[in-house]
Design a protein around this motif. Structure first.
Motif, PDB file in Angstrom:
ATOM      1  N   ARG A 128      45.170  52.133  76.859  1.00 12.09           N
ATOM      2  CA  ARG A 128      43.950  52.841  76.469  1.00 12.09           C
ATOM      3  C   ARG A 128      43.524  52.358  75.089  1.00 12.09           C
ATOM      4  O   ARG A 128      44.333  51.875  74.305  1.00 12.09           O
ATOM      5  CB  ARG A 128      44.217  54.346  76.397  1.00 12.09           C
ATOM      6  N   TYR A 166      41.777  53.374  71.400  1.00 19.02           N
ATOM      7  CA  TYR A 166      41.664  54.521  70.498  1.00 19.02           C
ATOM      8  C   TYR A 166      40.798  54.148  69.302  1.00 19.02           C
ATOM      9  O   TYR A 166      40.860  53.023  68.815  1.00 19.02           O
ATOM     10  CB  TYR A 166      43.061  54.947  70.014  1.00 19.02           C
ATOM     11  N   LYS A 171      37.581  50.163  67.969  1.00 18.18           N
ATOM     12  CA  LYS A 171      38.536  50.787  68.892  1.00 18.18           C
ATOM     13  C   LYS A 171      39.617  49.763  69.163  1.00 18.18           C
ATOM     14  O   LYS A 171      39.335  48.570  69.293  1.00 18.18           O
ATOM     15  CB  LYS A 171      37.850  51.214  70.185  1.00 18.18           C
ATOM     16  N   VAL A 182      46.673  50.327  72.048  1.00 17.63           N
ATOM     17  CA  VAL A 182      48.000  50.574  71.481  1.00 17.63           C
ATOM     18  C   VAL A 182      49.013  50.156  72.540  1.00 17.63           C
ATOM     19  O   VAL A 182      49.193  50.843  73.540  1.00 17.63           O
ATOM     20  CB  VAL A 182      48.184  52.051  71.078  1.00 17.63           C
ATOM     21  N   GLN A 228      54.556  51.374  69.881  1.00 17.62           N
ATOM     22  CA  GLN A 228      54.581  51.955  68.541  1.00 17.62           C
ATOM     23  C   GLN A 228      55.987  51.832  67.965  1.00 17.62           C
ATOM     24  O   GLN A 228      56.969  51.793  68.709  1.00 17.62           O
ATOM     25  CB  GLN A 228      54.175  53.431  68.600  1.00 17.62           C
ATOM     26  N   ASP A 231      51.106  51.346  64.994  1.00 22.34           N
ATOM     27  CA  ASP A 231      50.645  50.967  66.327  1.00 22.34           C
ATOM     28  C   ASP A 231      50.518  49.454  66.437  1.00 22.34           C
ATOM     29  O   ASP A 231      49.874  48.826  65.599  1.00 22.34           O
ATOM     30  CB  ASP A 231      49.275  51.595  66.609  1.00 22.34           C
ATOM     31  N   ASP A 257      49.244  54.491  62.217  1.00 23.15           N
ATOM     32  CA  ASP A 257      48.793  55.475  63.209  1.00 23.15           C
ATOM     33  C   ASP A 257      48.016  56.627  62.574  1.00 23.15           C
ATOM     34  O   ASP A 257      47.200  57.256  63.240  1.00 23.15           O
ATOM     35  CB  ASP A 257      50.005  56.017  63.976  1.00 23.15           C
ATOM     36  N   ILE A 273      44.379  56.244  63.275  1.00 23.10           N
ATOM     37  CA  ILE A 273      43.947  56.045  64.657  1.00 23.10           C
ATOM     38  C   ILE A 273      43.907  57.394  65.370  1.00 23.10           C
ATOM     39  O   ILE A 273      44.873  58.147  65.328  1.00 23.10           O
ATOM     40  CB  ILE A 273      44.911  55.087  65.405  1.00 23.10           C
ATOM     41  N   ASN A 274      42.792  57.675  66.029  1.00 17.43           N
ATOM     42  CA  ASN A 274      42.615  58.958  66.714  1.00 17.43           C
ATOM     43  C   ASN A 274      43.270  58.913  68.093  1.00 17.43           C
ATOM     44  O   ASN A 274      42.610  58.703  69.109  1.00 17.43           O
ATOM     45  CB  ASN A 274      41.127  59.294  66.830  1.00 17.43           C
ATOM     46  N   THR A 275      44.600  59.130  68.106  1.00 17.18           N
ATOM     47  CA  THR A 275      45.335  59.123  69.373  1.00 17.18           C
ATOM     48  C   THR A 275      45.397  60.513  69.996  1.00 17.18           C
ATOM     49  O   THR A 275      45.823  60.652  71.136  1.00 17.18           O
ATOM     50  CB  THR A 275      46.776  58.624  69.179  1.00 17.18           C
ATOM     51  N   SER A 310      47.395  62.810  68.938  1.00 15.38           N
ATOM     52  CA  SER A 310      48.773  63.280  68.828  1.00 15.38           C
ATOM     53  C   SER A 310      49.345  62.901  67.464  1.00 15.38           C
ATOM     54  O   SER A 310      48.994  61.854  66.913  1.00 15.38           O
ATOM     55  CB  SER A 310      49.631  62.649  69.928  1.00 15.38           C
ATOM     56  N   ILE A 333      52.606  58.034  71.402  1.00 14.44           N
ATOM     57  CA  ILE A 333      51.799  58.103  72.612  1.00 14.44           C
ATOM     58  C   ILE A 333      52.009  56.863  73.475  1.00 14.44           C
ATOM     59  O   ILE A 333      51.385  56.713  74.518  1.00 14.44           O
ATOM     60  CB  ILE A 333      50.283  58.292  72.284  1.00 14.44           C
TER      61      ILE A 333
END
Length: 93
Positions: free
Chosen positions: A13, A15, A44, A47, A50, A67, A77, A80-82, A84, A88
């Motif tokens: 995905r 992010y 964007k 990832v 990690q 990441d 990280d 980065i808008n993960t 969590s 992830i």
């Protein structure tokens, strides 16, 4: 992307980098590693895995998670808008 397709890439995905930030991409998981490029605002990133590294404080908190976004390229990280505060993706080997 030519040459980037692998069996594991099918579930990767993308992010978003925190709004308003340009983000340093480093050749290892920490601030002591060299900057290899800078991501523009609004970027964007995938990832792939990690790994723990230098602890960094950013708009998404304080974390030692880095990441892997490409072969030998890492971003903190905390920028980065993960969605969590934890891992992830799989740990980098």
């Amino acid at each position: 992307m030519v040459g980037a397709a692998t069996a594991e890439a099918t579930t990767v995905r993308y992010y978003a980098v925190a709004p308003g930030y340009q983000l340093n991409v480093r050749n290892g998981p920490g601030t002591s590693y060299s900057v290899v490029r800078v991501l523009p605002e609004g970027a964007k990133v995938p990832v792939y895995c990690q790994t723990p590294g230098t602890t960094v404080t950013g708009p998404y908190g304080t974390s030692n998670i880095w990441d892997n976004i490409s072969n030998g390229q890492y971003v903190a990280d905390a920028y980065i808008n993960t969605g969590s505060d934890g891992y992830i993706a799989d740990r980098c080997s």
